[in-house]
Design an enzyme around this catalytic site. Structure first.
Site, PDB file in Angstrom:
ATOM      1  N   SER A 147       0.735  -1.084  -0.105  1.00 54.18           N
ATOM      2  CA  SER A 147      -0.180  -0.130   0.096  1.00 54.18           C
ATOM      3  C   SER A 147       0.906   1.189   0.040  1.00 54.18           C
ATOM      4  CB  SER A 147      -0.771   0.109   1.128  1.00 54.18           C
ATOM      5  OG  SER A 147      -0.251  -0.133   2.380  1.00 54.18           O
TER       6      SER A 147
ATOM      7  N   HIS B 113      -0.871   5.600   6.802  1.00 51.66           N
ATOM      8  CA  HIS B 113      -0.486   5.699   5.628  1.00 51.66           C
ATOM      9  C   HIS B 113      -0.065   7.055   5.007  1.00 51.66           C
ATOM     10  CE1 HIS B 113      -1.954   1.753   5.237  1.00 51.66           C
ATOM     11  NE2 HIS B 113      -1.123   1.414   4.410  1.00 51.66           N
TER      12      HIS B 113
END
Length: 274
Positions: A48, A255
């Site tokens: 990711s 993230h």
């Protein structure tokens, strides 16, 4: 005396011409190298952090992989126009997923490969869930388990990925991208995890990066260390390029934001790929 002076002048002239010719040849060689680099294909592999989770603007065709044009591979490709660009990085990918599902575009003509992988193998999503929802002692115990995995098991998993990449793209320059430290210690966060937990999470990220860098080097790959570009932009910094826990979109938690991809990851990759 006059003959000596003429000889010296001729020598100087010849030397100057030689330097000029050498300079022109070097410049031409550099230009040819740049043209060759632009003519090779680029393949972006990984998890990711490479697909761009957290940056938004996801390509609907990528489904659960959540690839986005705001991720560093797509940004680099848009700026450098490689002859081909294959973006197979996928959210949630582990080392085995990269080998099984992402290597199809690699070939003898591949000139550049990027990859980030290992965090999911080590269970960092579960680490963060444990640390956010459970006690400090549970958090530290889960981090210790992850560290043991990174030290004892992950190196062999990374070797499998790196060997598979080399086997399918033997001429490629491979850049292995690392992970940022999540927290600024002594920062602006007044609630949430304890400073002890934040420090332990950062130390685990350091271990993951150093382990990955060692395996990358042993395969002749370049390691892209993003800890320096994210310094001052961690969670609790007041200018974060990382999402903290996001209860409305839990998958984006921890993230990089779009700014983290363009300001944290892209410059490191650009330098490593040059």
């Amino acid at each position: 005396m006059r003959l000596s002076r003429i000889t010296a002048n001729m020598s100087s002239l010849l030397l100057a011409v030689a330097f000029a010719l050498t300079g022109a040849t070097a410049a031409q060689a550099d230009q040819q190298t740049d043209q060759q680099a632009a003519a090779t294909g680029y393949v972006a592999l990984g998890d990711s952090y490479s697909s761009g989770v957290g940056a938004g603007g996801y390509d609907s065709g990528s489904g659960d992989c959540k690839r986005t044009p705001r991720a560093y591979p797509a940004l680099w490709a848009a700026a450098n126009s490689p002859s081909s660009f294959s973006f197979t990085a996928c959210s949630g990918a582990r080392t085995g997923d990269v080998v099984a599902n992402q290597l199809g575009p690699l070939g003898s003509g591949t000139g550049l490969v990027s990859v980030s992988v290992g965090g999911n193998d080590a269970g960092f999503a579960d680490v963060m869930t444990t640390c956010v929802l459970q006690s400090e002692s549970s958090c530290l115990a889960r981090i210790a388990t992850a560290r043991t995995y990174v030290q004892n098991t992950l190196p062999g998993k990374l070797d499998q990925v790196y060997s598979a990449i080399s086997g399918k793209a033997p001429a490629a320059q491979v850049v292995v991208m690392g992970y940022p430290r999540f927290y600024k210690l002594g920062g602006s966060c007044a609630v949430g995890l304890s400073e002890t937990e934040r420090a332990a999470i950062n130390d685990a990220a350091n271990l993951l990066n150093s382990t990955t860098a060692k395996r990358a080097a042993d395969h002749g790959f370049t390691f892209g260390d993003v800890t320096s570009t994210f310094t001052g932009h961690e969670i609790c910094s007041g200018a974060a390029w990382l999402h903290s826990v996001n209860w409305t979109n839990i998958g984006e938690s921890y993230h990089p934001t779009s700014a983290g991809q363009s300001g944290g990851y892209l410059p490191v990759f650009r330098a490593a790929a040059s």
